[in-house]
Motif scaffolding. Structure first.
Motif, PDB file in Angstrom:
ATOM      1  N   TYR A 153       0.848  -1.191   0.000  1.00 39.75           N
ATOM      2  CA  TYR A 153       0.000   0.000   0.000  1.00 39.75           C
ATOM      3  C   TYR A 153       0.887   1.246   0.000  1.00 39.75           C
ATOM      4  N   ALA A 154       0.520   2.217  -0.838  1.00 38.67           N
ATOM      5  CA  ALA A 154       1.332   3.429  -0.955  1.00 38.67           C
ATOM      6  C   ALA A 154       1.127   4.379   0.214  1.00 38.67           C
ATOM      7  N   ASP A 155      -0.035   4.377   0.808  1.00 38.57           N
ATOM      8  CA  ASP A 155      -0.376   5.387   1.813  1.00 38.57           C
ATOM      9  C   ASP A 155      -0.218   4.880   3.237  1.00 38.57           C
ATOM     10  N   ALA A 156       0.512   3.803   3.432  1.00 42.03           N
ATOM     11  CA  ALA A 156       0.683   3.233   4.768  1.00 42.03           C
ATOM     12  C   ALA A 156       2.146   2.833   4.959  1.00 42.03           C
ATOM     13  N   PRO A 157       3.002   3.794   5.341  1.00 42.27           N
ATOM     14  CA  PRO A 157       4.430   3.483   5.515  1.00 42.27           C
ATOM     15  C   PRO A 157       4.639   2.378   6.552  1.00 42.27           C
ATOM     16  N   GLY A 158       5.588   1.498   6.255  1.00 39.34           N
ATOM     17  CA  GLY A 158       5.922   0.429   7.190  1.00 39.34           C
ATOM     18  C   GLY A 158       5.109  -0.833   7.036  1.00 39.34           C
ATOM     19  N   VAL A 159       4.138  -0.843   6.116  1.00 38.17           N
ATOM     20  CA  VAL A 159       3.331  -2.050   5.944  1.00 38.17           C
ATOM     21  C   VAL A 159       4.111  -3.084   5.144  1.00 38.17           C
ATOM     22  N   PRO A 160       3.810  -4.349   5.318  1.00 34.78           N
ATOM     23  CA  PRO A 160       4.496  -5.387   4.557  1.00 34.78           C
ATOM     24  C   PRO A 160       3.993  -5.436   3.119  1.00 34.78           C
ATOM     25  N   PRO A 161       4.678  -6.170   2.252  1.00 35.59           N
ATOM     26  CA  PRO A 161       4.154  -6.349   0.899  1.00 35.59           C
ATOM     27  C   PRO A 161       2.880  -7.170   0.916  1.00 35.59           C
ATOM     28  N   VAL A 162       2.160  -7.139  -0.175  1.00 35.64           N
ATOM     29  CA  VAL A 162       0.907  -7.886  -0.295  1.00 35.64           C
ATOM     30  C   VAL A 162       1.139  -9.371  -0.058  1.00 35.64           C
ATOM     31  N   VAL A 163       2.277  -9.896  -0.491  1.00 34.38           N
ATOM     32  CA  VAL A 163       2.619 -11.312  -0.306  1.00 34.38           C
ATOM     33  C   VAL A 163       3.959 -11.417   0.406  1.00 34.38           C
ATOM     34  N   ARG A 164       4.014 -12.302   1.396  1.00 35.31           N
ATOM     35  CA  ARG A 164       5.277 -12.643   2.049  1.00 35.31           C
ATOM     36  C   ARG A 164       5.211 -14.116   2.444  1.00 35.31           C
ATOM     37  N   SER A 165       6.320 -14.680   2.832  1.00 38.62           N
ATOM     38  CA  SER A 165       6.355 -16.071   3.285  1.00 38.62           C
ATOM     39  C   SER A 165       6.512 -16.120   4.790  1.00 38.62           C
ATOM     40  N   GLN A 166       5.875 -17.118   5.402  1.00 41.04           N
ATOM     41  CA  GLN A 166       6.010 -17.350   6.832  1.00 41.04           C
ATOM     42  C   GLN A 166       6.004 -18.861   7.048  1.00 41.04           C
ATOM     43  N   GLY A 167       7.167 -19.404   7.322  1.00 44.45           N
ATOM     44  CA  GLY A 167       7.276 -20.857   7.405  1.00 44.45           C
ATOM     45  C   GLY A 167       6.951 -21.488   6.065  1.00 44.45           C
ATOM     46  N   ASP A 168       6.045 -22.453   6.074  1.00 47.30           N
ATOM     47  CA  ASP A 168       5.667 -23.154   4.846  1.00 47.30           C
ATOM     48  C   ASP A 168       4.501 -22.496   4.129  1.00 47.30           C
ATOM     49  N   HIS A 169       4.035 -21.358   4.636  1.00 44.09           N
ATOM     50  CA  HIS A 169       2.816 -20.752   4.111  1.00 44.09           C
ATOM     51  C   HIS A 169       3.086 -19.417   3.422  1.00 44.09           C
ATOM     52  N   VAL A 170       2.276 -19.140   2.410  1.00 41.87           N
ATOM     53  CA  VAL A 170       2.247 -17.815   1.790  1.00 41.87           C
ATOM     54  C   VAL A 170       1.228 -16.970   2.546  1.00 41.87           C
ATOM     55  N   VAL A 171       1.649 -15.780   2.967  1.00 39.67           N
ATOM     56  CA  VAL A 171       0.804 -14.892   3.766  1.00 39.67           C
ATOM     57  C   VAL A 171       0.477 -13.651   2.949  1.00 39.67           C
ATOM     58  N   PHE A 172      -0.798 -13.273   2.958  1.00 38.89           N
ATOM     59  CA  PHE A 172      -1.243 -12.065   2.279  1.00 38.89           C
ATOM     60  C   PHE A 172      -1.587 -10.990   3.312  1.00 38.89           C
ATOM     61  N   ALA A 173      -1.179  -9.760   3.034  1.00 36.46           N
ATOM     62  CA  ALA A 173      -1.634  -8.594   3.791  1.00 36.46           C
ATOM     63  C   ALA A 173      -2.411  -7.743   2.793  1.00 36.46           C
ATOM     64  N   PHE A 174      -3.716  -7.981   2.726  1.00 36.88           N
ATOM     65  CA  PHE A 174      -4.481  -7.415   1.617  1.00 36.88           C
ATOM     66  C   PHE A 174      -5.964  -7.424   1.946  1.00 36.88           C
ATOM     67  N   ARG A 175      -6.664  -6.426   1.447  1.00 33.55           N
ATOM     68  CA  ARG A 175      -8.115  -6.421   1.532  1.00 33.55           C
ATOM     69  C   ARG A 175      -8.693  -5.953   0.203  1.00 33.55           C
ATOM     70  N   ASP A 176      -9.913  -6.373  -0.068  1.00 34.57           N
ATOM     71  CA  ASP A 176     -10.647  -5.924  -1.247  1.00 34.57           C
ATOM     72  C   ASP A 176     -11.205  -4.532  -0.942  1.00 34.57           C
ATOM     73  N   PHE A 177     -10.680  -3.528  -1.630  1.00 38.58           N
ATOM     74  CA  PHE A 177     -11.105  -2.152  -1.384  1.00 38.58           C
ATOM     75  C   PHE A 177     -12.436  -1.819  -2.049  1.00 38.58           C
ATOM     76  N   GLN A 178     -12.975  -2.751  -2.821  1.00 43.71           N
ATOM     77  CA  GLN A 178     -14.239  -2.559  -3.521  1.00 43.71           C
ATOM     78  C   GLN A 178     -14.227  -1.266  -4.332  1.00 43.71           C
ATOM     79  N   GLN A 179     -15.134  -0.317  -4.034  1.00 47.44           N
ATOM     80  CA  GLN A 179     -15.238   0.874  -4.875  1.00 47.44           C
ATOM     81  C   GLN A 179     -14.135   1.889  -4.603  1.00 47.44           C
TER      82      GLN A 179
END
Length: 255
Positions: A153-179
Motif C-alpha cells: 500500500y502506498a499510503d501506509a508506511p511500514g506495511v508489509p508487501p501484499v505477499v510474504r512467506s512465513q514458514g511453509d505458508h504464503v501470507v497475504f496482507a491485503f483487503r478488497d477495497f471494492q469501490q
C-alpha cells in the motif's frame, strides 16, 4: 458454501479443560479452531482464552467504544443497518469484503488470531466467510507472486508487501477495497502499472473463486479462532436491523 470441516463439541463449564489443547492442535494443522460450546464463555473466561493464545489487543478506536467491554472485547452487534461508513461496517448488515485483518499496519501490529464467539445468531443472520490463503496462492502464477511480493500500500508506511512467506505458508496482507481506489507502490524490477494491476486483479479473482471457501453458520456458543496469516475472512449480507433478533458476536484480536 460448506461449513468448516474442523471442530469439536465442548462444555463451557469445563473450560479450559481440553478446549485450549484442541484449539492449539487445530490451529497448527488447519489454521482454524472451531469449538461448539453449549453456552458462550463469560467475558472473564473469554479473555483468559485470548491470553492463552497470545497478547490480547485493546480496542482503542474512538468510534466503536460503545461496543467495547473490558477494553478488549468487541461486541459485534449487527445494529448499524446498511452503511458505507468503514468504522461501522463490522456492525452493519451489508456484506463485508474479503480481507486479512490489519493489512494496512506493520506486521508487528497485525493480529495473528481473530477469536469470534456467538452470543446470539439472530434471524437469518450473515455468515462469516473463510478463504484459505494457501489455496489463493496456488491459483497465482510465479510472475504474479513475484510482483505481489514487491507491492505494498502506498499510503501506509511500514506495511508489509501484499505477499510474504512465513514458514511453509504464503501470507497475504491485503483487503478488497471494492469501490475505493487502492494506491500501491511496487519495487519489482521491470514492473509496469499494467502488470501490477493485472496481478492484483487476478488475486481478487482467486480470492472470490476459491473452491475451498467455507461459511460459518453461527449458533449460540459457537467459537471460532482464525489464523490471520492463513485465512482471508469476510461476511455475507444479513437482514437489516429491523430483524426481530440481532446477531451478536464477541471478538478478540490476538497478537
Amino acid at each position: 458454501m460448506a461449513q468448516p470441516a474442523v471442530g469439536f463439541p465442548a462444555t463451557a463449564a469445563d473450560f479450559p479443560g481440553e478446549i485450549l489443547d484442541g484449539i492449539d492442535r487445530d490451529l497448527v494443522r488447519y489454521g482454524l479452531g472451531v469449538v461448539r460450546l453449549d453456552e458462550p464463555l463469560p467475558n472473564g473466561l473469554f479473555r483468559k482464552l485470548g491470553s492463552a493464545l497470545g497478547t490480547v489487543t485493546p480496542e482503542t478506536a474512538p468510534d466503536i467504544q460503545s461496543y467495547v467491554e473490558d477494553g478488549v472485547v468487541l461486541n459485534l452487534r449487527a445494529d448499524a443497518g446498511i452503511t458505507q461508513d468503514v468504522s461501522l461496517q463490522p456492525f452493519a448488515s451489508n456484506p463485508l469484503s474479503l480481507h486479512s485483518e490489519g493489512s494496512g499496519r506493520a506486521v508487528a501490529d497485525q493480529p495473528r488470531y481473530i477469536v469470534l464467539m456467538c452470543v446470539e445468531p439472530g434471524d437469518n443472520s450473515a455468515s462469516t466467510v473463510l478463504v484459505s490463503m494457501d489455496e489463493v496462492a496456488a491459483g497465482l502464477d510465479a510472475e504474479d507472486l513475484r510482483l505481489l511480493r514487491a507491492t505494498r500500500y502506498a499510503d501506509a508506511p511500514g506495511v508489509p508487501p501484499v505477499v510474504r512467506s512465513q514458514g511453509d505458508h504464503v501470507v497475504f496482507a491485503f483487503r478488497d477495497f471494492q469501490q475505493d481506489t487502492l494506491r500501491w507502490v511496487c519495487e519489482a524490477d521491470g514492473a509496469s502499472p499494467e502488470a501490477v494491476n493485472g496481478a492484483l486483479g487476478r488475486l481478487l479473482t482467486r480470492m472470490y473463486e476459491a473452491r475451498g471457501a467455507s461459511g460459518v453458520l453461527w449458533s449460540r456458543g459457537l467459537l471460532v479462532v482464525i489464523d490471520n496469516t492463513r485465512f482471508f475472512h469476510g461476511r455475507t449480507a444479513g437482514l437489516p436491523r429491523a430483524a426481530a433478533r440481532t446477531r451478536h458476536l464477541k471478538r478478540l484480536r490476538i497478537r
